[in-house]
Write an enzyme that holds these catalytic residues in place. Structure first.
Site, PDB file in Angstrom:
ATOM      1  N   GLY A   1     -63.944  24.950 -21.412  1.00 59.42           N
ATOM      2  CA  GLY A   1     -63.894  23.421 -20.296  1.00 59.42           C
ATOM      3  C   GLY A   1     -63.622  24.271 -18.628  1.00 59.42           C
TER       4      GLY A   1
ATOM      5  N   GLY B   1     -60.006  25.600 -17.387  1.00 62.06           N
ATOM      6  CA  GLY B   1     -59.154  26.666 -17.556  1.00 62.06           C
ATOM      7  C   GLY B   1     -58.820  27.002 -18.826  1.00 62.06           C
TER       8      GLY B   1
ATOM      9  N   HIS C   1     -66.804  34.157 -20.886  1.00 69.59           N
ATOM     10  CA  HIS C   1     -67.678  33.430 -19.902  1.00 69.59           C
ATOM     11  C   HIS C   1     -66.681  33.597 -18.159  1.00 69.59           C
ATOM     12  CE1 HIS C   1     -68.657  30.326 -17.370  1.00 69.59           C
ATOM     13  NE2 HIS C   1     -69.712  30.732 -17.212  1.00 69.59           N
TER      14      HIS C   1
END
Length: 60
Positions: free
Chosen positions: A29, A31, A47
């Site tokens: 998601g 942050g 990622h």
């Protein structure tokens, strides 16, 4: 890209798969902070680090 990552999740888990990861763990998601909670969260961490290489992020 994030778009391709979302397509892969939807392909494997079904159309709503990506929605399950919007607030998963510490890094899936928007942050992120702290230690990844499991292997899936670590994937999101790595990622994120790919996009943060200019800031010196090292996912090792």
């Amino acid at each position: 890209s994030l778009w391709q990552f979302g397509k892969m999740i939807n392909y494997v888990m079904g159309e709503s798969g990506v929605l399950q990861y919007l607030s998963y763990g510490c890094y899936c998601g928007l942050g992120g902070q702290g230690q990844p909670t499991d292997a899936t969260d670590r994937c999101c961490f790595v990622h994120d680090c790919c996009y943060g290489k200019v800031t010196g992020c090292d996912p090792k």
